[in-house]
Design a protein around this motif. Structure first.
Motif, mmCIF file in Angstrom:
data_model
loop_
_atom_site.group_PDB
_atom_site.id
_atom_site.type_symbol
_atom_site.label_atom_id
_atom_site.label_comp_id
_atom_site.label_asym_id
_atom_site.label_seq_id
_atom_site.Cartn_x
_atom_site.Cartn_y
_atom_site.Cartn_z
ATOM 1 N N TRP A 1 0.860 -1.178 0.000
ATOM 2 C CA TRP A 1 0.000 0.000 0.000
ATOM 3 C C TRP A 1 0.897 1.229 0.000
ATOM 4 N N GLN A 2 0.418 2.274 -0.671
ATOM 5 C CA GLN A 2 1.199 3.506 -0.736
ATOM 6 C C GLN A 2 0.259 4.698 -0.828
ATOM 7 N N LEU A 3 0.598 5.779 -0.148
ATOM 8 C CA LEU A 3 -0.181 7.006 -0.269
ATOM 9 C C LEU A 3 0.198 7.708 -1.563
ATOM 10 N N GLU A 4 -0.799 7.955 -2.420
ATOM 11 C CA GLU A 4 -0.553 8.684 -3.662
ATOM 12 C C GLU A 4 -0.226 10.144 -3.362
ATOM 13 N N LYS A 5 0.386 10.777 -4.333
ATOM 14 C CA LYS A 5 0.560 12.223 -4.241
ATOM 15 C C LYS A 5 -0.816 12.876 -4.316
ATOM 16 N N TYR A 6 -0.897 14.075 -3.816
ATOM 17 C CA TYR A 6 -2.178 14.783 -3.734
ATOM 18 C C TYR A 6 -2.805 14.922 -5.114
ATOM 19 N N ASP A 7 -4.066 14.502 -5.209
ATOM 20 C CA ASP A 7 -4.828 14.630 -6.455
ATOM 21 C C ASP A 7 -5.564 15.966 -6.422
ATOM 22 N N SER A 8 -5.010 16.955 -7.086
ATOM 23 C CA SER A 8 -5.567 18.308 -7.018
ATOM 24 C C SER A 8 -6.936 18.394 -7.689
ATOM 25 N N SER B 1 8.711 2.731 -0.142
ATOM 26 C CA SER B 1 9.168 4.117 -0.021
ATOM 27 C C SER B 1 8.722 4.645 1.344
ATOM 28 N N THR B 2 8.985 5.930 1.589
ATOM 29 C CA THR B 2 8.559 6.533 2.858
ATOM 30 C C THR B 2 7.049 6.708 2.919
ATOM 31 N N ARG B 3 6.339 6.513 1.798
ATOM 32 C CA ARG B 3 4.886 6.683 1.760
ATOM 33 C C ARG B 3 4.151 5.363 1.991
ATOM 34 N N ASN B 4 4.895 4.347 2.439
ATOM 35 C CA ASN B 4 4.313 3.014 2.656
ATOM 36 C C ASN B 4 3.963 2.719 4.115
ATOM 37 N N TRP B 5 4.193 3.671 5.009
ATOM 38 C CA TRP B 5 4.041 3.352 6.433
ATOM 39 C C TRP B 5 2.645 3.695 6.950
ATOM 40 N N PHE B 6 2.023 2.699 7.594
ATOM 41 C CA PHE B 6 0.694 2.854 8.171
ATOM 42 C C PHE B 6 0.704 2.302 9.596
ATOM 43 N N LYS B 7 -0.395 2.551 10.311
ATOM 44 C CA LYS B 7 -0.586 1.998 11.649
ATOM 45 C C LYS B 7 -1.975 1.387 11.727
ATOM 46 N N TYR C 1 -11.143 -2.132 14.151
ATOM 47 C CA TYR C 1 -9.870 -1.434 13.986
ATOM 48 C C TYR C 1 -9.979 -0.449 12.829
ATOM 49 N N LYS C 2 -8.987 0.419 12.743
ATOM 50 C CA LYS C 2 -8.891 1.339 11.612
ATOM 51 C C LYS C 2 -7.425 1.462 11.223
ATOM 52 N N PHE C 3 -7.177 1.902 9.987
ATOM 53 C CA PHE C 3 -5.832 2.217 9.549
ATOM 54 C C PHE C 3 -5.591 3.718 9.681
ATOM 55 N N VAL C 4 -4.367 4.062 10.045
ATOM 56 C CA VAL C 4 -3.951 5.464 10.145
ATOM 57 C C VAL C 4 -2.682 5.647 9.333
ATOM 58 N N TYR C 5 -2.627 6.743 8.592
ATOM 59 C CA TYR C 5 -1.397 7.098 7.884
ATOM 60 C C TYR C 5 -0.703 8.191 8.684
ATOM 61 N N CYS C 6 0.474 7.896 9.201
ATOM 62 C CA CYS C 6 1.258 8.861 9.971
ATOM 63 C C CYS C 6 2.702 8.376 9.961
ATOM 64 N N PRO C 7 3.402 8.514 8.840
ATOM 65 C CA PRO C 7 4.719 7.886 8.659
ATOM 66 C C PRO C 7 5.799 8.455 9.564
ATOM 67 N N PRO C 8 6.705 7.594 10.057
ATOM 68 C CA PRO C 8 7.818 8.029 10.917
ATOM 69 C C PRO C 8 9.007 8.463 10.078
ATOM 70 N N CYS D 1 -0.944 13.193 9.195
ATOM 71 C CA CYS D 1 -1.437 12.142 10.071
ATOM 72 C C CYS D 1 -2.962 12.138 9.989
ATOM 73 N N LYS D 2 -3.505 11.068 9.397
ATOM 74 C CA LYS D 2 -4.950 11.035 9.170
ATOM 75 C C LYS D 2 -5.447 9.598 9.063
ATOM 76 N N ASP D 3 -6.739 9.420 9.327
ATOM 77 C CA ASP D 3 -7.349 8.106 9.194
ATOM 78 C C ASP D 3 -7.487 7.719 7.722
ATOM 79 N N ILE D 4 -7.599 6.403 7.490
ATOM 80 C CA ILE D 4 -7.881 5.893 6.161
ATOM 81 C C ILE D 4 -9.366 5.551 6.101
ATOM 82 N N GLY D 5 -10.050 6.179 5.158
ATOM 83 C CA GLY D 5 -11.478 5.931 4.979
ATOM 84 C C GLY D 5 -11.789 5.662 3.525
#
Length: 201
Positions: free
Chosen positions: A118-125, A138-144, A152-159, A168-172
């Protein structure tokens, strides 16, 4: 006298060891559990069972933009759910814990990308969203994984680093042209885990 002294030393040693063990145990985040109350472990695969799954379906990856192997993570009815493997920063102990940084590997039926993170995409304007897709490490692969209500829920807040500004935000779920895509959201997707049963595992 020697026996008393020896017993006293053993008592002190046992007390120190016990307190140290208890402190270490209490400082560790609680383990993540599946729907059967079993601890999630590394090198095992699991299905995500959304709380709203009966209405909206399971999690999977799909090429929704007619691009070659540009796979997006989505929730969809009538699809075969794709198994996930969780890879924490420290996988020596083999236990998946809440509030712990980890990669989410998804196993799909696409030959070009059978297993990817899983990876966070760049912002879709155009859509004003950050979507979850799949891609190389990459550094955009880290979740909690965090406990949330009955699931449970997933959170994106990479170290990334102490001085970096990170999101730092929830995944919905975000609706895009009738497709329920995973994205950063104020409303989390709530789910539970079900272990994938494989022959020989």
């Amino acid at each position: 006298m020697k026996k008393v002294f020896l017993l006293l030393l053993l008592s002190i040693f046992f007390s120190i060891f016990t307190n140290s063990w208890l402190c270490e145990a209490s400082s560790s985040p609680e383990p993540v559990l599946d729907i059967n109350g079993k601890i999630l472990r590394t090198e095992k695969t699991y299905f995500i069972i959304p709380i709203n799954g009966e209405k909206y379906g399971a999690l999977a990856v799909e090429n929704i933009d007619n691009e070659t192997c540009q796979l997006r993570v989505l929730q969809k009815n009538y699809v075969e759910p794709h198994a996930l493997e969780f890879i924490p920063i420290d996988k020596k102990k083999g236990v998946i814990r809440v509030s712990t940084d980890l990669n989410v590997a998804i196993y799909s039926s696409y030959d070009c990308l059978p297993s990817i993170m899983w990876q966070l995409e760049k912002y879709d304007s155009k859509k004003g969203k950050y979507f979850i897709n799949v891609g190389p490490k990459s550094t955009r692969n880290w979740f909690k994984i965090e406990k949330y209500g009955q699931g449970y829920k997933f959170v994106y807040c990479p170290p990334v680093c102490s001085n970096c500004k990170v999101i730092c935000k929830d995944i919905g779920v975000r609706m895009v042209k009738g497709v329920r895509r995973l994205a950063l959201s104020d409303v989390p997707l709530v789910f539970n885990f079900k272990k994938e049963i494989l022959i020989g595992r």
